[in-house]
Scaffold this active site. Sequence first.
Site, PDB file in Angstrom:
ATOM      1  N   LYS A 199       0.824  -1.334   0.042  1.00 55.06           N
ATOM      2  CA  LYS A 199      -0.142  -0.068   0.072  1.00 55.06           C
ATOM      3  C   LYS A 199       0.795   1.364   0.143  1.00 55.06           C
ATOM      4  O   LYS A 199       2.037   1.084   0.188  1.00 55.06           O
ATOM      5  CB  LYS A 199      -0.911  -0.048   1.168  1.00 55.06           C
ATOM      6  CG  LYS A 199      -1.660  -1.410   1.253  1.00 55.06           C
ATOM      7  CD  LYS A 199      -2.926  -1.421   0.368  1.00 55.06           C
ATOM      8  CE  LYS A 199      -3.378  -2.950   0.199  1.00 55.06           C
ATOM      9  NZ  LYS A 199      -4.235  -3.285   1.261  1.00 55.06           N
ATOM     10  N   HIS A 200       0.144   2.347   0.077  1.00 57.97           N
ATOM     11  CA  HIS A 200       1.007   3.712  -0.162  1.00 57.97           C
ATOM     12  C   HIS A 200       1.995   3.902   0.837  1.00 57.97           C
ATOM     13  O   HIS A 200       2.892   4.559   0.614  1.00 57.97           O
ATOM     14  CB  HIS A 200      -0.085   4.832  -0.245  1.00 57.97           C
ATOM     15  CG  HIS A 200      -0.770   4.972  -1.461  1.00 57.97           C
ATOM     16  ND1 HIS A 200      -1.519   3.895  -2.199  1.00 57.97           N
ATOM     17  CD2 HIS A 200      -0.652   6.029  -2.554  1.00 57.97           C
ATOM     18  CE1 HIS A 200      -1.997   4.310  -3.122  1.00 57.97           C
ATOM     19  NE2 HIS A 200      -1.441   5.332  -3.458  1.00 57.97           N
TER      20      HIS A 200
END
Length: 390
Positions: A199-200
């Site tokens: 994820k980011h």
Amino acid sequence: MSQVSEKLAIEGGRPVRTEMLPYARQQIGERDIDAVVEVLRSDWLTTGPKVEQFEAALAEIAGTAEAVAVSNGTTALLAAMHALEVGPGDEVIVPAITFAASANCVAWFGATPIPADVETGSLLLDPDGVQAEITSNSKAIIAVDYAGNVCDYDRLNSIAEKHGLAIVDDASHCLGGSRRGRPVGSLARLSTFSFHPVKHVAGGEGGAVTTDDAGLANRMRRFRDHGRDASSGCMVELGLNGRMSDIHCALAISQHSQLQRSISRRRKIAAYYDRAFAEMPEIDTLTVEPDVSHARHLYVVAFDLEKLRADRDRVLNALRSEGIGATVHYMPFHLQDYYRKRFGTSEGDCPVAEQAGKRILSLPMFPGMSDGDVEDVIAAVHKVIEAYRR
Ligand SMILES: *Cc1c(COP(=O)(O)O)cnc(C)c1O
């Protein structure tokens, strides 16, 4: 004038790459390492100052009064269901195309996840699909900001208000995104995030829920601490250990400080892909509304199978043989064995999602990709499409 296509690696030809390019990979620098080492030398390994610091950073980017950090994105969804008092007899509407956890959280509380169909172009939860699934047992709607695109919360919120339902935004793909200038994290009653390495913000493990509702935040803080009340220390309801540690929070804080740079690299990669695939009639890219600022977690393409002599899985395997780590996000949850058996869901429940589930594939997308990596992906897609074109 037809060109003889190059022999595919899956048929013994030379691959585009010898080393597999993964679909996602975290980017960890010296700053991140130093941040974690600093915690290891401190007095706190788990709940200490880093948790509050990370929660403050999240509340700021989400534009909310509260952020509650928890052990992962799955726990964030469980905490949200707990806070909304979802239980047996309740129905919660969930988009058919999502990660299993978005529906599993409903089943864990003894309630029924109801698959709702998605929009054809974007594969985001379709407000008309939601409307069609509302019954007197409906309790909440889980919207998913699929791939980093942002759902139509204006329409979803008006439907939810009319029927007295709460919306939870599973924003695991969309930290840093926005719609009509309003940040993701503030668009629903509760919004959940994941800090899994793909994820980011890579925290190793980690999750959070953002909200403006102090009462719900309080219930989620109790949930992550065995159901104990923070002031009295008494156990007042059923909870679990859902803590995010100071070690994980330190890494997440450091990663979060690099978020804008990492999203802008993702957007450049997406634009590069968009240009390349615009010329290929066998490939559809997902649509994005002009008022959305897309966080570009995944780059999903859909194949026009009528123009190909291969199905999606064959294309997927051919790409993998070329050294491109393509993968599928997601097979519709209601077609998974567990859901078929437990809730009687089946083919035909969500036709748009089911069609898409046979056509989609995610190409590598992560900020550490070089321009050369992106070109390899495009070259491999060209090569495979060329070979399977009708
Ligand atoms: C990653 C993800 C989750 C779960 O997050 P974890 O941190 O892996 O538990 C939930 N929903 C969606 C849509 C996700 O992509």
